[in-house]
Design an enzyme around this catalytic site. Structure first.
Site, PDB file in Angstrom:
ATOM      1  N   CYS A  82      -0.813  -0.005  -1.420  1.00  0.00           N
ATOM      2  CA  CYS A  82      -1.900  -0.296  -2.361  1.00  0.00           C
ATOM      3  C   CYS A  82      -2.327   0.935  -3.169  1.00  0.00           C
ATOM      4  O   CYS A  82      -1.572   1.406  -3.995  1.00  0.00           O
ATOM      5  CB  CYS A  82      -3.069  -0.905  -1.588  1.00  0.00           C
ATOM      6  SG  CYS A  82      -4.080  -1.997  -2.587  1.00  0.00           S
ATOM      7  N   HIS A 189      -0.705  -5.386   3.096  1.00  0.00           N
ATOM      8  CA  HIS A 189      -1.597  -5.028   4.204  1.00  0.00           C
ATOM      9  C   HIS A 189      -1.261  -5.947   5.374  1.00  0.00           C
ATOM     10  O   HIS A 189      -0.364  -6.772   5.280  1.00  0.00           O
ATOM     11  CB  HIS A 189      -3.060  -5.247   3.809  1.00  0.00           C
ATOM     12  CG  HIS A 189      -3.499  -4.458   2.623  1.00  0.00           C
ATOM     13  ND1 HIS A 189      -3.778  -3.122   2.686  1.00  0.00           N
ATOM     14  CD2 HIS A 189      -3.720  -4.822   1.338  1.00  0.00           C
ATOM     15  CE1 HIS A 189      -4.156  -2.692   1.487  1.00  0.00           C
ATOM     16  NE2 HIS A 189      -4.130  -3.708   0.641  1.00  0.00           N
TER      17      HIS A 189
END
Lengths: 240, 459
Positions: A82, A189
């Site tokens: 990310c 994630h």
């Protein structure tokens, strides 16, 4: 930066080493601390909130960016998720204001989008990547994405995989993540590594290669890992 | 009489009556939703009819408990309270409660309104209810898939605090740096609460914290003591930001267990010993928040003590069931800080426990289970006897525990019914059940059927 439940990646890497009798030492690098390119074989670079991202970006603009590049050129493994992924690219362009500096280790750029891309994601991993590791049980990776930045890949990288379910890099071109040499970035994630033990082991063996050459990792009992991997894939199909 | 309000009130009341008649639910959201569609200013208008004033409570963890503790104290003072139902903390939940308690022509007999509000809804709830007191307890990572980022919440909270005038009261947690900083941004009268018993603190921050940076200059904060997650005694090493002086505190926690707590409450009006029928350090924070709020509106120390002593656990937050001579207790877990607090409360005792963990990933739970990796479970390694896992994400929970080397699973099964029945049957005397929100609803239903409705506590 570690705001986002990505701590599991660190736990996963150290545990999987420990279970094999490989001693792993963990150091945390925060803003202002110098990276030592000779010391570490594997780096994890997670995501942060806007303000932290700005602070980390300006830190990388100083010597730490150069040091991280040096580490990568000496084949240290860098795995990013990310916000970390975005800052390993050339730049991140927010909606307003100046672009955030990126290290440029990955040939990608990111621009702010107006829609948050949130949900479970499954990708078919690049064939070349997994050939070096145990992929008989799955050629997929599964995770949870939550980003508004849209990342576009240049010629210097390959996508980590093809999106089967979810948005991926930019919700347009069906790619997810990017890699070049020993540098990896993605939006997964979950935490991603525990649920994708084939990929976790790939990172570990690449990191070991730097000092010890090609090593075959001892096989672990990954029953629970694959169960979580498979049930997470099944979850993306039913939303009740 | 305001025609629009009158229509909204009628429609709301009829909806509530209809829903109850059909036996569908407690009518905690729909009546308010429809009434607000007809008159978007219903909450504002009806709030003005409350005899004294409104109090708004927000924060990531403990708002339901704090609101109920406060209600218990205020009732002890002899005042009539109106509040929203547990978990119904959006504007429609407030509207539903107002529609329910108001007469057909909008008359309200209650003295004080106590509203617990969702973190993102708090600013609008404040502008609609115009509360005399605003209570903000803490800011943790809750469900990133819903809110985006903590930074955003902090920004909108700061804006709300800065709009409060000097006739208003702001009650904030001094131990949470992001929340404490709101005290510097307001003209309201500020009361700070916090723990000062450093013997209960830990030495270091957990590996992952939501807010360890200085809110002014982003430098990592230096902690002298850490109580729960990032809450503690801190100071910025670079700028002037530091832990504010507390108005209400405890510097002596005499007893703390999963089921109860005892501490010395210190205020400007004097000190008193508080007994709580709920345990855990986090419930001491909730009690401090309720006590501080009570004191700010002039309630006596004696009534604070009595009100808190009468308080019993609320819906799914440490609820107990009695089945076949065994005690089943429910501890709701919904975010890393809350889960850590429950784990640390349960497993600090010497004996080994039988535990059932139920993880769902529906919207009300948070669809992303990453947060499980921000909880440290290693304390369970030597403290669990039987361990049952269920819910849609039981496999994720098993994986998480495995990496903290807790892997003595008795059963991993997605099906609630099967797991609960086995858990109750195979546990020794007590079973500790730790569910996420929607898992809690399912498990409650099953336990109610099994126990034929025999339970000790209910909301």
């Amino acid at each position: 930066m570690n705001i986002y439940g990505d701590n599991g990646n660190i736990i996963c890497l150290t545990q999987r080493c420990e279970w094999r009798g490989i001693q792993a030492k963990l150091d945390q690098v925060t803003i202002g601390q110098k990276i030592n390119p000779d010391k570490h074989d594997i780096y994890f670079f997670g995501g942060g909130q806007d303000q932290q991202q700005i602070a980390v970006s300006s830190d990388l603009k100083e010597t730490n960016g150069i040091l991280l590049k040096k580490a990568a050129h000496e084949n240290a493994v860098i795995f990013s998720v990310c916000g970390g992924y975005q800052l390993l690219g050339h730049y991140y362009q927010p909606e307003k204001g100046k672009a955030l500096f990126g290290v440029g280790l990955l040939d990608v750029i990111t621009v702010a989008g107006n829609k948050r891309m949130i949900g479970n994601i499954v990708i078919e991993v690049d064939k070349g990547i997994l050939s070096t590791t145990n992929c008989e049980l799955s050629t997929k990776m599964v995770g949870f994405e939550n980003h508004s930045g849209k990342t576009f890949l240049g010629k210097g990288v390959k996508p980590l995989g093809k999106v089967l379910t979810g948005y991926g890099n930019n919700s347009n071109d069906k790619t997810e993540g990017a890699f070049a040499g020993t540098v990896f970035g993605c939006y997964l994630h979950g935490s991603v590594l525990p649920k994708n033990p084939h990929f976790a082991d790939l990172l570990i063996s690449k990191a070991l290669q730097r000092r010890y050459g090609q090593i075959k990792l001892k096989t672990l009992d990954d029953t629970i890992e694959w169960q979580a991997h498979n049930s997470a894939i099944a979850r993306t199909r039913s939303r009740t | 009489m305001d025609f629009r309000l009158q229509t909204a009130l009628f429609v709301g009341k009829l909806t509530a009556g209809l829903i109850r008649k059909l036996g569908k639910s407690g009518a905690t959201a729909a009546p308010g939703l429809y009434a607000l569609k007809i008159d978007p200013n219903l909450v504002k208008k009806l709030s003005q009819r409350i005899k004294l004033y409104s109090i708004v409570i927000s924060g990531t963890n403990g708002k339901t408990t704090t609101a109920r503790m406060l209600a218990s104290i205020v009732e002890q003072e002899g005042l009539k309270v109106i509040h929203n139902r547990a978990g119904s903390n959006l504007l429609r939940g407030i509207a539903s409660a107002l529609v329910d308690k108001a007469g057909w022509f909008g008359k309200i007999e209650d003295d004080i309104a106590i509203w617990e509000t969702d973190e993102a809804v708090m600013p609008i709830a404040v502008s609609q209810t115009d509360p005399k007191v605003l209570v903000i307890s803490n800011l943790f990572r809750d469900q990133l898939d819903r809110y985006g980022e903590i930074d955003k919440l902090r920004k909108i909270w700061t804006k709300t605090a800065s709009k409060l005038d000097k006739k208003k009261i702001l009650i904030i947690n001094s131990d949470d740096p992001q929340v404490a900083n709101l005290g510097n941004k307001t003209s309201a009268k500020v009361y700070y609460f916090g723990i000062t018993d450093q013997s209960t603190g830990q030495q270091s921050l957990p590996p992952v914290t939501d807010a360890k940076f200085c809110p002014n200059c982003q430098t990592p904060l230096v902690y002298q003591a850490v109580y729960v997650y990032h809450m503690g005694k801190y100071q910025c090493p670079k700028c002037a930001f530091k832990h504010p002086k507390v108005t209400v505190t405890t510097d002596k926690i005499t007893k703390i267990s999963p089921e109860s707590a005892q501490f010395e409450l210190k205020t400007q009006e004097g000190s008193t010993k508080i007994d709580l029928m709920v345990g855990g350090l986090y419930n001491i924070y909730n009690a401090l928040a309720a006590a501080t709020t009570s004191q700010s509106i002039g309630i006596s120390l004696d009534n604070i003590k009595k009100g808190l002593a009468k308080f019993k656990a609320v819906f799914g937050r440490i609820e107990k069931f009695n089945i076949d001579g065994k005690v089943i207790s429910l501890y709701l877990v919904k975010n890393p800080a809350g889960f850590s607090a429950v784990i640390n409360t349960l497993f600090t005792e010497k004996d080994k426990k039988d535990v059932l963990i139920a993880i769902n990933d529906l919207i009300a739970d948070g669809t992303d289970v990453s947060w499980l990796w921000d909880v440290d479970f290693s304390i369970m390694r030597t403290k669990t006897n039987k361990l049952f896992l269920t819910g849609k994400r039981a496999d994720d929970m098993a994986l998480r525990l495995k990496y903290d080397r807790v892997d003595n699973f008795s059963l991993i099964d997605n099906d609630f019914q099967t797991t609960i029945i086995k858990g109750v049957k195979n546990c020794s005397k007590k079973l500790y059940v730790l569910p996420t929100y929607t898992a809690m609803l399912e498990i409650r239903k099953i336990l109610n059927q099994m126990g034929h409705g025999v339970k000790f506590w209910e909301d």
